[in-house]
Design a protein around this motif. Sequence first.
Motif, PDB file in Angstrom:
ATOM      1  N   ALA A 277     -29.159 117.405  20.713  1.00  0.00           N
ATOM      2  CA  ALA A 277     -29.279 116.084  21.360  1.00  0.00           C
ATOM      3  C   ALA A 277     -28.352 115.935  22.567  1.00  0.00           C
ATOM      4  CB  ALA A 277     -28.959 114.994  20.339  1.00  0.00           C
ATOM      5  N   GLU A 278     -28.881 115.331  23.597  1.00  0.00           N
ATOM      6  CA  GLU A 278     -28.048 115.010  24.771  1.00  0.00           C
ATOM      7  C   GLU A 278     -27.474 113.624  24.569  1.00  0.00           C
ATOM      8  OE1 GLU A 278     -30.643 116.799  28.306  1.00  0.00           O
ATOM      9  OE2 GLU A 278     -29.171 115.342  28.959  1.00  0.00           O
ATOM     10  N   THR A 279     -26.168 113.550  24.370  1.00  0.00           N
ATOM     11  CA  THR A 279     -25.553 112.243  24.108  1.00  0.00           C
ATOM     12  C   THR A 279     -24.522 111.948  25.196  1.00  0.00           C
ATOM     13  OG1 THR A 279     -23.895 113.314  22.746  1.00  0.00           O
ATOM     14  CG2 THR A 279     -25.821 112.438  21.605  1.00  0.00           C
ATOM     15  N   CYS A 280     -23.934 110.742  25.115  1.00  0.00           N
ATOM     16  CA  CYS A 280     -22.924 110.355  26.103  1.00  0.00           C
ATOM     17  C   CYS A 280     -21.587 110.997  25.775  1.00  0.00           C
ATOM     18  CB  CYS A 280     -22.729 108.852  26.031  1.00  0.00           C
ATOM     19  SG  CYS A 280     -23.642 108.009  27.261  1.00  0.00           S
ATOM     20  N   ASP A 281     -20.905 111.465  26.811  1.00  0.00           N
ATOM     21  CA  ASP A 281     -19.525 111.927  26.630  1.00  0.00           C
ATOM     22  C   ASP A 281     -18.643 110.687  26.438  1.00  0.00           C
ATOM     23  OD1 ASP A 281     -17.523 114.437  27.661  1.00  0.00           O
ATOM     24  OD2 ASP A 281     -16.728 112.392  27.743  1.00  0.00           O
ATOM     25  N   ARG A 282     -17.815 110.712  25.403  1.00  0.00           N
ATOM     26  CA  ARG A 282     -17.021 109.531  25.068  1.00  0.00           C
ATOM     27  C   ARG A 282     -16.030 109.158  26.170  1.00  0.00           C
ATOM     28  NH1 ARG A 282     -14.309 108.706  19.138  1.00  0.00           N
ATOM     29  NH2 ARG A 282     -13.067 106.878  19.633  1.00  0.00           N
ATOM     30  N   MET A 283     -15.563 110.157  26.903  1.00  0.00           N
ATOM     31  CA  MET A 283     -14.574 109.887  27.946  1.00  0.00           C
ATOM     32  C   MET A 283     -15.212 109.552  29.293  1.00  0.00           C
ATOM     33  SD  MET A 283     -11.628 110.009  26.654  1.00  0.00           S
ATOM     34  CE  MET A 283     -10.591 110.020  28.115  1.00  0.00           C
ATOM     35  N   THR A 284     -16.226 110.328  29.666  1.00  0.00           N
ATOM     36  CA  THR A 284     -16.767 110.195  31.020  1.00  0.00           C
ATOM     37  C   THR A 284     -18.064 109.393  31.073  1.00  0.00           C
ATOM     38  OG1 THR A 284     -18.129 112.183  30.863  1.00  0.00           O
ATOM     39  CG2 THR A 284     -15.861 112.497  31.594  1.00  0.00           C
ATOM     40  N   GLY A 285     -18.709 109.227  29.937  1.00  0.00           N
ATOM     41  CA  GLY A 285     -19.997 108.514  29.902  1.00  0.00           C
ATOM     42  C   GLY A 285     -21.173 109.364  30.351  1.00  0.00           C
ATOM     43  N   GLU A 286     -20.889 110.592  30.815  1.00  0.00           N
ATOM     44  CA  GLU A 286     -21.988 111.464  31.266  1.00  0.00           C
ATOM     45  C   GLU A 286     -22.844 111.905  30.087  1.00  0.00           C
ATOM     46  OE1 GLU A 286     -20.900 114.982  33.752  1.00  0.00           O
ATOM     47  OE2 GLU A 286     -19.074 113.809  33.976  1.00  0.00           O
ATOM     48  N   ARG A 287     -24.138 112.106  30.349  1.00  0.00           N
ATOM     49  CA  ARG A 287     -25.032 112.635  29.309  1.00  0.00           C
ATOM     50  C   ARG A 287     -24.853 114.157  29.266  1.00  0.00           C
ATOM     51  NH1 ARG A 287     -27.815 109.881  25.970  1.00  0.00           N
ATOM     52  NH2 ARG A 287     -27.275 107.735  26.374  1.00  0.00           N
ATOM     53  N   TYR A 288     -24.647 114.677  28.087  1.00  0.00           N
ATOM     54  CA  TYR A 288     -24.274 116.070  27.970  1.00  0.00           C
ATOM     55  C   TYR A 288     -24.488 116.529  26.531  1.00  0.00           C
ATOM     56  CZ  TYR A 288     -21.494 120.080  29.478  1.00  0.00           C
ATOM     57  OH  TYR A 288     -21.091 121.336  29.836  1.00  0.00           O
ATOM     58  N   VAL A 374      -2.081 112.963  17.957  1.00  0.00           N
ATOM     59  CA  VAL A 374      -1.464 111.868  18.721  1.00  0.00           C
ATOM     60  C   VAL A 374      -2.028 111.815  20.137  1.00  0.00           C
ATOM     61  CG1 VAL A 374       0.703 111.048  19.710  1.00  0.00           C
ATOM     62  CG2 VAL A 374       0.644 111.938  17.381  1.00  0.00           C
ATOM     63  N   TYR A 375      -2.078 112.970  20.789  1.00  0.00           N
ATOM     64  CA  TYR A 375      -2.605 113.003  22.164  1.00  0.00           C
ATOM     65  C   TYR A 375      -4.057 112.518  22.199  1.00  0.00           C
ATOM     66  CZ  TYR A 375       1.425 115.931  23.454  1.00  0.00           C
ATOM     67  OH  TYR A 375       2.684 116.409  23.683  1.00  0.00           O
ATOM     68  N   ARG A 376      -4.820 112.977  21.209  1.00  0.00           N
ATOM     69  CA  ARG A 376      -6.245 112.602  21.189  1.00  0.00           C
ATOM     70  C   ARG A 376      -6.400 111.088  21.016  1.00  0.00           C
ATOM     71  NH1 ARG A 376      -9.580 112.356  16.619  1.00  0.00           N
ATOM     72  NH2 ARG A 376     -11.767 111.996  17.200  1.00  0.00           N
ATOM     73  N   SER A 377      -5.598 110.521  20.126  1.00  0.00           N
ATOM     74  CA  SER A 377      -5.680 109.070  19.930  1.00  0.00           C
ATOM     75  C   SER A 377      -5.337 108.321  21.210  1.00  0.00           C
ATOM     76  CB  SER A 377      -4.713 108.623  18.831  1.00  0.00           C
ATOM     77  OG  SER A 377      -5.070 109.218  17.632  1.00  0.00           O
ATOM     78  N   LEU A 378      -4.261 108.762  21.865  1.00  0.00           N
ATOM     79  CA  LEU A 378      -3.870 108.106  23.120  1.00  0.00           C
ATOM     80  C   LEU A 378      -4.987 108.226  24.157  1.00  0.00           C
ATOM     81  CD1 LEU A 378      -0.190 109.411  23.315  1.00  0.00           C
ATOM     82  CD2 LEU A 378      -0.885 107.035  22.951  1.00  0.00           C
ATOM     83  N   MET A 379      -5.607 109.404  24.175  1.00  0.00           N
ATOM     84  CA  MET A 379      -6.673 109.663  25.143  1.00  0.00           C
ATOM     85  C   MET A 379      -7.874 108.756  24.873  1.00  0.00           C
ATOM     86  SD  MET A 379      -8.466 113.338  25.877  1.00  0.00           S
ATOM     87  CE  MET A 379      -9.971 113.286  24.975  1.00  0.00           C
ATOM     88  N   LEU A 380      -8.307 108.722  23.621  1.00  0.00           N
ATOM     89  CA  LEU A 380      -9.516 107.951  23.304  1.00  0.00           C
ATOM     90  C   LEU A 380      -9.290 106.456  23.490  1.00  0.00           C
ATOM     91  CD1 LEU A 380     -10.842 109.828  20.140  1.00  0.00           C
ATOM     92  CD2 LEU A 380     -11.578 110.064  22.516  1.00  0.00           C
ATOM     93  N   ARG A 381      -8.056 106.009  23.264  1.00  0.00           N
ATOM     94  CA  ARG A 381      -7.755 104.580  23.430  1.00  0.00           C
ATOM     95  C   ARG A 381      -7.456 104.210  24.873  1.00  0.00           C
ATOM     96  NH1 ARG A 381      -5.012 101.910  19.028  1.00  0.00           N
ATOM     97  NH2 ARG A 381      -3.400 101.454  20.544  1.00  0.00           N
ATOM     98  N   GLY A 382      -7.352 105.221  25.722  1.00  0.00           N
ATOM     99  CA  GLY A 382      -7.088 104.949  27.135  1.00  0.00           C
ATOM    100  C   GLY A 382      -5.717 104.327  27.375  1.00  0.00           C
TER     101      GLY A 382
END
Length: 408
Positions: A277-288, A374-382
């Motif tokens: 499936a081509e879904t949205c990238d959680r960070m960039t919103g691009e379909r990928y 920790v880094y991933r959480s900070l990243m996903l929460r912006g």
Amino acid sequence: MATRVVIIGAGPAGITIAETLRRYDRDAAIAMVSSEPFAPYAPPAMVDYFVTGRDASLFWKGQDICERLEVDYHAGTRVNSLATESHRVMLADGSALDYDKLVIATGSGLYAPVAGHDLAGVYNFKSLSVARQLVDKVRAGGVHSAVIVGAGFIGVELALLLRDLDVAVTLVEMQDRLMPRMLEAETAGIVLEKVHERGVEVRFETRAEAFVGAPEVTGVQLGTGETLEADACIAATGVQPNIAWLEGSAVETKWGVIVDDCLRTNIPDVYAAGDVAETCDRMTGERYVHANFPNAVAQGRVVANNLMGHEQRYQGAESMNSLKHLGVEVIAVGAQSGQEQLRRRRDGVLRKVFLDDGRIVGFRLAGDIGCAGVYRSLMLRGVDVSPFRDRLLDARPGAVWLAGAAPV
Ligand SMILES: Cc1cc2nc3c(=O)[nH]c(=O)nc-3n(C[C@H](O)[C@H](O)[C@H](O)COP(=O)(O)OP(=O)(O)OC[C@H]3O[C@@H](n4cnc5c(N)ncnc54)[C@H](O)[C@@H]3O)c2cc1C
């Protein structure tokens, strides 16, 4: 009458859908089809399985999962086509399955841009069926040398496995570093040291023009004109969604199956999840298509909820991967560059964090991946990490929180 759900594919996405659905719906008539003759398995555990012989992580849900879930499992059966108007899938054995709701979870297969990839004797490591043929041949004493085309994640994992089995391995990579889509140069360099220590020969900036030989493959012809002869020639040239069987159906595809935020295709009652499936990238919103295990499982859960009528939106796929058999921990999450880079290399540990406008957009860790969560959480929460950026690379993950970021 019980809803008839048909799931095509028994990979991590397919079996997660069946399991989640059954947990909440005792009555649904669930059928699952897999072109492979095995119980549902986890591809990331294949290397470990071949090295240790233990299959608990490979058959991660247990070999009897389909019986326990009361799933009508059609193993070793390929789906050939789909007729959406009549809600029916046609199987290779000539029979058909009717559905009320259908899930396409056929995953990905080898992306094969190199000529001769379909010659007899060219292996890949994309499915347990083919991987087993290769390992069986090695164990029978028929393989002393191997050429692997492609030094991506799967190529490197396979090279290490073959070295463990005492095969002389040459990796051919057209770019200038290992796992170029996943790693920037410095982290790739750490991996290369380990790969060299394990005795793998690597040819960088070398294009494989063709698998050659007749009637069976005997070698790989390079752009330099040279031909590398080997007992086993293996394509590890990337992956692509298994969508060829959808040709002629009304399901919309590009690189993979196009889905909306609830993982519905353009056809009512037809969903898709996982590598297909081509879904949205959680960070960039691009379909990928981010072809990885956690994404497939997360998408499987979302599809199961939507099948039950509990509308759930998918929050987006993440780009992440880790190397497990190297002897040093390595993890790659998100982008491999940013406007700004924080870096520390000390005592065998490399930490690199990439920032855009003070926010983490990706990171690479080698030697100690303890801070990844920790880094991933900070990243996903912006989270804007500027106020504590100087302490971000501190060894103790907890230090980041002390510096003022809210717990996730
Ligand atoms: C060697 C290897 C190591 C990996 N390591 C990692 C890792 O460390 N971390 C990570 O996150 N990811 C890893 N991955 C990727 C991960 O395994 C995939 O992203 C994940 O398996 C995708 O799950 P899926 O259910 O979408 O598809 P798949 O696992 O590809 O399963 C799809 C299933 O559909 C079946 N199928 C296909 N076409 C048909 C058809 N026409 N009819 C019937 N059945 C069909 C296939 O036989 C297969 O069983 C690895 C992959 C490989 C190959």
